[in-house]
Scaffold this motif. Structure first.
Motif, mmCIF file in Angstrom:
data_model
loop_
_atom_site.group_PDB
_atom_site.id
_atom_site.type_symbol
_atom_site.label_atom_id
_atom_site.label_comp_id
_atom_site.label_asym_id
_atom_site.label_seq_id
_atom_site.Cartn_x
_atom_site.Cartn_y
_atom_site.Cartn_z
ATOM 1 N N THR A 177 0.609 -1.202 -0.395
ATOM 2 C CA THR A 177 -0.324 -0.026 0.164
ATOM 3 C C THR A 177 0.813 1.011 0.080
ATOM 4 N N THR A 178 1.448 1.250 1.146
ATOM 5 C CA THR A 178 2.634 2.307 0.489
ATOM 6 C C THR A 178 3.795 2.473 -1.097
ATOM 7 N N ALA A 179 4.371 1.484 -1.357
ATOM 8 C CA ALA A 179 4.223 1.476 -2.461
ATOM 9 C C ALA A 179 3.555 2.437 -3.630
ATOM 10 N N LEU A 180 1.942 1.647 -3.323
ATOM 11 C CA LEU A 180 1.361 2.238 -4.236
ATOM 12 C C LEU A 180 0.564 4.017 -3.992
ATOM 13 N N ARG A 181 1.351 4.562 -2.935
ATOM 14 C CA ARG A 181 0.878 5.174 -2.611
ATOM 15 C C ARG A 181 2.261 6.511 -2.879
ATOM 16 N N VAL A 182 3.456 5.865 -3.067
ATOM 17 C CA VAL A 182 4.335 6.836 -3.320
ATOM 18 C C VAL A 182 4.182 6.471 -5.501
ATOM 19 N N GLY A 183 3.997 5.088 -6.187
ATOM 20 C CA GLY A 183 4.177 5.448 -7.432
ATOM 21 C C GLY A 183 3.092 6.117 -7.398
ATOM 22 N N PHE A 184 2.359 5.941 -7.369
ATOM 23 C CA PHE A 184 1.786 6.730 -7.568
ATOM 24 C C PHE A 184 1.760 8.434 -8.068
ATOM 25 N N SER A 185 1.783 9.310 -7.292
ATOM 26 C CA SER A 185 2.314 10.762 -6.446
ATOM 27 C C SER A 185 3.447 10.544 -7.711
ATOM 28 N N GLN A 186 4.354 9.360 -7.775
ATOM 29 C CA GLN A 186 5.412 9.393 -9.435
ATOM 30 C C GLN A 186 4.938 9.736 -10.207
ATOM 31 N N ALA A 187 4.071 8.912 -10.933
ATOM 32 C CA ALA A 187 3.234 8.581 -12.148
ATOM 33 C C ALA A 187 2.404 9.733 -12.616
ATOM 34 N N TRP A 188 1.597 10.565 -11.207
ATOM 35 C CA TRP A 188 0.587 12.122 -11.725
ATOM 36 C C TRP A 188 1.813 12.802 -12.638
ATOM 37 N N ARG A 189 3.441 13.227 -11.569
ATOM 38 C CA ARG A 189 4.123 14.465 -12.049
ATOM 39 C C ARG A 189 4.727 13.551 -12.955
ATOM 40 N N ALA A 190 4.976 12.455 -13.380
ATOM 41 C CA ALA A 190 5.392 12.454 -14.965
ATOM 42 C C ALA A 190 3.847 12.330 -16.021
ATOM 43 N N LEU A 191 3.458 11.999 -15.953
ATOM 44 C CA LEU A 191 1.697 12.737 -16.290
ATOM 45 C C LEU A 191 1.793 14.144 -16.937
ATOM 46 N N VAL A 192 2.222 14.717 -15.997
ATOM 47 C CA VAL A 192 1.164 16.363 -16.425
ATOM 48 C C VAL A 192 2.822 16.748 -17.084
ATOM 49 N N ALA A 193 3.700 16.302 -15.994
ATOM 50 C CA ALA A 193 5.117 16.706 -16.811
ATOM 51 C C ALA A 193 5.129 16.466 -18.247
ATOM 52 N N ALA A 194 4.496 15.408 -19.086
ATOM 53 C CA ALA A 194 4.593 14.701 -20.227
ATOM 54 C C ALA A 194 3.829 15.287 -21.359
ATOM 55 N N GLU A 195 2.675 15.864 -20.501
ATOM 56 C CA GLU A 195 1.922 16.009 -20.816
ATOM 57 C C GLU A 195 1.838 17.625 -21.621
ATOM 58 N N MET A 196 2.869 18.546 -21.067
ATOM 59 C CA MET A 196 3.347 19.995 -20.622
ATOM 60 C C MET A 196 3.888 19.713 -22.227
ATOM 61 N N ILE A 197 5.136 18.327 -22.369
ATOM 62 C CA ILE A 197 6.705 18.621 -23.611
ATOM 63 C C ILE A 197 5.228 18.222 -24.853
ATOM 64 N N GLY A 198 4.485 17.150 -25.136
ATOM 65 C CA GLY A 198 3.869 16.653 -25.805
ATOM 66 C C GLY A 198 2.069 15.803 -26.274
ATOM 67 N N ALA A 199 1.379 16.694 -25.796
ATOM 68 C CA ALA A 199 0.307 15.644 -25.900
ATOM 69 C C ALA A 199 -0.340 17.460 -26.275
ATOM 70 N N SER A 200 -1.583 16.773 -27.288
ATOM 71 C CA SER A 200 -2.697 17.745 -27.502
ATOM 72 C C SER A 200 -4.149 17.871 -26.935
ATOM 73 N N GLN A 201 -3.593 17.552 -26.046
ATOM 74 C CA GLN A 201 -4.818 17.301 -24.618
ATOM 75 C C GLN A 201 -4.586 16.723 -23.403
ATOM 76 N N GLY A 202 -5.510 17.289 -22.275
ATOM 77 C CA GLY A 202 -4.837 16.616 -20.821
ATOM 78 C C GLY A 202 -4.734 18.205 -20.159
ATOM 79 N N ILE A 203 -4.514 17.666 -18.911
ATOM 80 C CA ILE A 203 -4.156 18.699 -17.891
ATOM 81 C C ILE A 203 -2.777 19.336 -18.557
ATOM 82 N N GLY A 204 -1.805 18.914 -18.215
ATOM 83 C CA GLY A 204 -0.574 19.278 -18.346
ATOM 84 C C GLY A 204 -0.432 19.928 -19.556
ATOM 85 N N TRP A 205 -0.945 20.174 -20.769
ATOM 86 C CA TRP A 205 -1.633 20.500 -21.614
ATOM 87 C C TRP A 205 -2.176 21.786 -21.763
#
Length: 251
Positions: A177-205
């Motif tokens: 459960t701790t791993a899931l908690r840590v992993g989700f936060s890391q995944a969410w940060r990576a998602l937003v950063a990746a969307e800011m670089i190369g996406a045509s939709q999404g919150i980061g975009w």
């Protein structure tokens, strides 16, 4: 009075205090530089009125679920294997350290060159960001299981599969459960950063496009959505799971 203060949860003060600080800071500069909360609320209504807000959130959520689910499954298998097998752990540990030291967003240009601008490239960045921290956390949880419990199960005739199912898995649930908690936060940060670089939709975009056109209300709306989504996932899912298994750690 003292008993009321001791029972009072100060967590309820955090959000109103943050909004107050936001209002005070925004009042010192023009609205086009740093908007007030009500300006951001108007921007949210404008996006929601034509369905665009839900569309952007849905796009980000689908990428997050895909990348995080794949990372959680891979981390569970890899973390269990490294926790149980010392030789395999010695082989994988340097790779874990290497990939964890590289910022996940550094992979975004490469994945977009190889797979193009789309779902797969962003999901791969999320996968890399989340899998390795979760693997290490699950591995540590497996290693923390006491040898007395394992010997007791073996003395009762448990085979390897039964040990995994009835000893290792239940005892490592707090670490998972701790791993899931840590992993989700890391995944969410990576998602937003990746969307800011190369996406045509999404919150980061949304945040990236708002910055390019000078719409600070749109930028702040994206930031609020990022923080609110992560806070809801943390409060409603992962913190409750962690509290559910917290007493196992004490035992």
């Amino acid at each position: 009075m003292q008993s009321f203060i001791s029972r009072f949860s100060w967590s309820w003060v955090s959000i109103p205090l943050l909004l107050l600080i936001w209002c005070l800071c925004a009042g010192r500069v023009p609205a086009y530089v740093f908007p007030q909360p009500w300006d951001v609320a108007q921007e949210a209504l404008r996006w929601a009125s034509n369905g665009s807000l839900l569309q952007q959130f849905k796009a980000s959520l689908l990428r997050e679920v895909g990348g995080f689910s794949a990372a959680a499954l891979a981390a569970l298998m890899l973390g269990t294997a490294t926790g149980l097998c010392k030789g395999f752990r010695d082989l994988v540990s340097p790779l874990n350290g290497l990939f964890m030291a590289i910022p996940p967003i550094a992979w975004a240009p490469l994945t977009m060159i190889v797979f193009g601008l789309g779902y797969l490239s962003i999901v791969l960045v999320i996968f890399i960001a989340a899998m390795f921290p979760m693997t290490v956390t699950i591995q540590d949880g497996i290693q923390a299981i006491r040898n007395t419990e394992i010997r007791a199960a073996r003395s009762l005739g448990a085979n390897r599969l039964q040990l995994l199912r009835h000893v290792y898995l239940p005892a490592s649930l707090p670490a998972i459960t701790t791993a899931l908690r840590v992993g989700f936060s890391q995944a969410w940060r990576a998602l937003v950063a990746a969307e800011m670089i190369g996406a045509s939709q999404g919150i980061g975009w949304m945040v990236s496009m708002g910055g390019q056109i000078g719409n600070s209300s749109q930028v702040m709306l994206g930031i609020v959505l990022i923080g609110l989504s992560a806070w809801l996932a943390e409060s409603m899912v992962f913190r409750r799971l962690e509290q559910h298994y917290q007493h196992w750690r004490v035992q």
